[in-house]
Design a protein around this motif. Structure first.
Motif, PDB file in Angstrom:
ATOM      1  N   THR A  17      21.349 -78.280 -20.695  1.00  0.00           N
ATOM      2  CA  THR A  17      20.953 -78.295 -22.105  1.00  0.00           C
ATOM      3  C   THR A  17      19.921 -77.210 -22.378  1.00  0.00           C
ATOM      4  O   THR A  17      20.017 -76.487 -23.372  1.00  0.00           O
ATOM      5  CB  THR A  17      20.389 -79.677 -22.487  1.00  0.00           C
ATOM      6  OG1 THR A  17      21.392 -80.659 -22.236  1.00  0.00           O
ATOM      7  CG2 THR A  17      19.966 -79.722 -23.938  1.00  0.00           C
ATOM      8  N   ALA A  18      18.924 -77.101 -21.506  1.00  0.00           N
ATOM      9  CA  ALA A  18      17.876 -76.087 -21.695  1.00  0.00           C
ATOM     10  C   ALA A  18      18.467 -74.679 -21.667  1.00  0.00           C
ATOM     11  O   ALA A  18      18.145 -73.849 -22.531  1.00  0.00           O
ATOM     12  CB  ALA A  18      16.800 -76.237 -20.619  1.00  0.00           C
ATOM     13  N   ARG A  19      19.323 -74.395 -20.704  1.00  0.00           N
ATOM     14  CA  ARG A  19      19.941 -73.064 -20.626  1.00  0.00           C
ATOM     15  C   ARG A  19      20.750 -72.769 -21.873  1.00  0.00           C
ATOM     16  O   ARG A  19      20.688 -71.673 -22.426  1.00  0.00           O
ATOM     17  CB  ARG A  19      20.816 -72.953 -19.372  1.00  0.00           C
ATOM     18  CG  ARG A  19      20.000 -72.750 -18.132  1.00  0.00           C
ATOM     19  CD  ARG A  19      20.777 -72.434 -16.857  1.00  0.00           C
ATOM     20  NE  ARG A  19      22.194 -72.440 -16.909  1.00  0.00           N
ATOM     21  CZ  ARG A  19      22.990 -73.319 -16.273  1.00  0.00           C
ATOM     22  NH1 ARG A  19      22.446 -74.272 -15.557  1.00  0.00           N
ATOM     23  NH2 ARG A  19      24.286 -73.238 -16.349  1.00  0.00           N
ATOM     24  N   HIS A  20      21.506 -73.747 -22.354  1.00  0.00           N
ATOM     25  CA  HIS A  20      22.319 -73.562 -23.559  1.00  0.00           C
ATOM     26  C   HIS A  20      21.422 -73.257 -24.766  1.00  0.00           C
ATOM     27  O   HIS A  20      21.675 -72.316 -25.518  1.00  0.00           O
ATOM     28  CB  HIS A  20      23.162 -74.814 -23.828  1.00  0.00           C
ATOM     29  CG  HIS A  20      23.872 -74.778 -25.137  1.00  0.00           C
ATOM     30  ND1 HIS A  20      24.996 -74.016 -25.344  1.00  0.00           N
ATOM     31  CD2 HIS A  20      23.592 -75.392 -26.316  1.00  0.00           C
ATOM     32  CE1 HIS A  20      25.390 -74.162 -26.593  1.00  0.00           C
ATOM     33  NE2 HIS A  20      24.561 -74.999 -27.207  1.00  0.00           N
ATOM     34  N   MET A  21      20.370 -74.046 -24.952  1.00  0.00           N
ATOM     35  CA  MET A  21      19.484 -73.856 -26.105  1.00  0.00           C
ATOM     36  C   MET A  21      18.743 -72.517 -26.028  1.00  0.00           C
ATOM     37  O   MET A  21      18.593 -71.831 -27.044  1.00  0.00           O
ATOM     38  CB  MET A  21      18.478 -75.011 -26.206  1.00  0.00           C
ATOM     39  CG  MET A  21      19.127 -76.327 -26.581  1.00  0.00           C
ATOM     40  SD  MET A  21      20.092 -76.263 -28.105  1.00  0.00           S
ATOM     41  CE  MET A  21      18.821 -75.900 -29.305  1.00  0.00           C
ATOM     42  N   LEU A  22      18.290 -72.139 -24.851  1.00  0.00           N
ATOM     43  CA  LEU A  22      17.593 -70.860 -24.720  1.00  0.00           C
ATOM     44  C   LEU A  22      18.523 -69.693 -25.040  1.00  0.00           C
ATOM     45  O   LEU A  22      18.112 -68.718 -25.676  1.00  0.00           O
ATOM     46  CB  LEU A  22      17.000 -70.714 -23.320  1.00  0.00           C
ATOM     47  CG  LEU A  22      15.795 -71.617 -23.040  1.00  0.00           C
ATOM     48  CD1 LEU A  22      15.479 -71.634 -21.547  1.00  0.00           C
ATOM     49  CD2 LEU A  22      14.589 -71.173 -23.843  1.00  0.00           C
ATOM     50  N   GLU A  25      19.352 -70.136 -29.110  1.00  0.00           N
ATOM     51  CA  GLU A  25      18.233 -69.990 -30.044  1.00  0.00           C
ATOM     52  C   GLU A  25      17.364 -68.764 -29.791  1.00  0.00           C
ATOM     53  O   GLU A  25      16.723 -68.265 -30.710  1.00  0.00           O
ATOM     54  CB  GLU A  25      17.353 -71.250 -30.005  1.00  0.00           C
ATOM     55  CG  GLU A  25      18.082 -72.518 -30.408  1.00  0.00           C
ATOM     56  CD  GLU A  25      18.626 -72.482 -31.833  1.00  0.00           C
ATOM     57  OE1 GLU A  25      17.942 -71.929 -32.717  1.00  0.00           O
ATOM     58  OE2 GLU A  25      19.745 -72.997 -32.055  1.00  0.00           O
ATOM     59  N   PHE A  26      17.318 -68.296 -28.548  1.00  0.00           N
ATOM     60  CA  PHE A  26      16.435 -67.187 -28.214  1.00  0.00           C
ATOM     61  C   PHE A  26      17.180 -65.981 -27.639  1.00  0.00           C
ATOM     62  O   PHE A  26      16.545 -65.030 -27.190  1.00  0.00           O
ATOM     63  CB  PHE A  26      15.368 -67.641 -27.202  1.00  0.00           C
ATOM     64  CG  PHE A  26      14.460 -68.716 -27.731  1.00  0.00           C
ATOM     65  CD1 PHE A  26      13.365 -68.397 -28.513  1.00  0.00           C
ATOM     66  CD2 PHE A  26      14.711 -70.050 -27.444  1.00  0.00           C
ATOM     67  CE1 PHE A  26      12.527 -69.385 -28.993  1.00  0.00           C
ATOM     68  CE2 PHE A  26      13.882 -71.045 -27.910  1.00  0.00           C
ATOM     69  CZ  PHE A  26      12.784 -70.713 -28.697  1.00  0.00           C
ATOM     70  N   ASN A  27      18.505 -66.039 -27.618  1.00  0.00           N
ATOM     71  CA  ASN A  27      19.317 -64.964 -27.029  1.00  0.00           C
ATOM     72  C   ASN A  27      18.880 -64.652 -25.604  1.00  0.00           C
ATOM     73  O   ASN A  27      18.852 -63.498 -25.178  1.00  0.00           O
ATOM     74  CB  ASN A  27      19.272 -63.694 -27.887  1.00  0.00           C
ATOM     75  CG  ASN A  27      19.878 -63.918 -29.244  1.00  0.00           C
ATOM     76  OD1 ASN A  27      20.932 -64.542 -29.352  1.00  0.00           O
ATOM     77  ND2 ASN A  27      19.215 -63.448 -30.282  1.00  0.00           N
ATOM     78  N   ALA A  28      18.506 -65.686 -24.877  1.00  0.00           N
ATOM     79  CA  ALA A  28      18.022 -65.527 -23.511  1.00  0.00           C
ATOM     80  C   ALA A  28      19.156 -65.107 -22.582  1.00  0.00           C
ATOM     81  O   ALA A  28      20.322 -65.422 -22.818  1.00  0.00           O
ATOM     82  CB  ALA A  28      17.404 -66.837 -23.022  1.00  0.00           C
ATOM     83  N   ILE A  29      18.781 -64.394 -21.541  1.00  0.00           N
ATOM     84  CA  ILE A  29      19.729 -64.022 -20.494  1.00  0.00           C
ATOM     85  C   ILE A  29      19.199 -64.562 -19.172  1.00  0.00           C
ATOM     86  O   ILE A  29      17.994 -64.734 -18.996  1.00  0.00           O
ATOM     87  CB  ILE A  29      19.933 -62.494 -20.408  1.00  0.00           C
ATOM     88  CG1 ILE A  29      18.589 -61.788 -20.168  1.00  0.00           C
ATOM     89  CG2 ILE A  29      20.605 -61.958 -21.655  1.00  0.00           C
ATOM     90  CD1 ILE A  29      18.722 -60.332 -19.808  1.00  0.00           C
TER      91      ILE A  29
END
Length: 144
Positions: A17-22, A25-29
């Motif tokens: 869930t955290a990886r998906h949201m990051l 929502e934050f365009n995290a890689i």
């Protein structure tokens, strides 16, 4: 990089869930970075970065991971008949058989009733887990 934020993933602690949201929502890689103390010091690769993670009750996490490994290595998941601890799945030929042990048919209206309620397991799975804990040396992975 924009948010100077690093997420340390701990499996079975909300990590998917955290990886998906990051990402959403934050365009995290996802990258690998050093978490050594020196990396956070002045001039270090992680200077100024805030590190976050999610933790979980250790016993709850253990049982969740055990359940995942138990199902993933079950005979109904693969054609392989060899398992280093065959007694774990003895008499169970499908996920439904497994579910019937911790959520007996006479205690539910439908299988959906089993998802969020406490186990009604009669000791069969608990005794198998106990035997596994004594038998497994912890050094040789078999569930990967």
């Amino acid at each position: 990089d924009q948010y100077k934020l690093a997420y340390v993933m701990l499996p079975k602690s909300g990590s998917s869930t955290a990886r998906h949201m990051l990402k959403e929502e934050f365009n995290a890689i996802e990258t690998k970075k050093s978490l050594l103390h020196s990396s956070f010091e002045q001039g270090g690769e992680m200077e100024g970065v805030t590190v976050i993670s999610f933790v979980r009750d250790p016993l709850s996490r253990f049982f969740s991971q055990y359940d995942e490994a138990y199902v993933r290595t079950a005979p109904w998941q693969s054609k392989s008949t060899s398992h280093p601890f065959p007694y774990l799945h003895e008499g169970l030929h499908s996920y439904q058989d497994y579910e019937d042990v911790f959520c007996p048919p006479d205690t539910r209206r439908s299988r959906k009733d089993c998802v969020f309620r406490q186990s009604k397991e009669n000791g069969t799975l608990a005794s198998r887990l106990e035997r596994f804990v004594f038998d497994y040396n912890g050094l040789d992975p078999f569930d990967v």
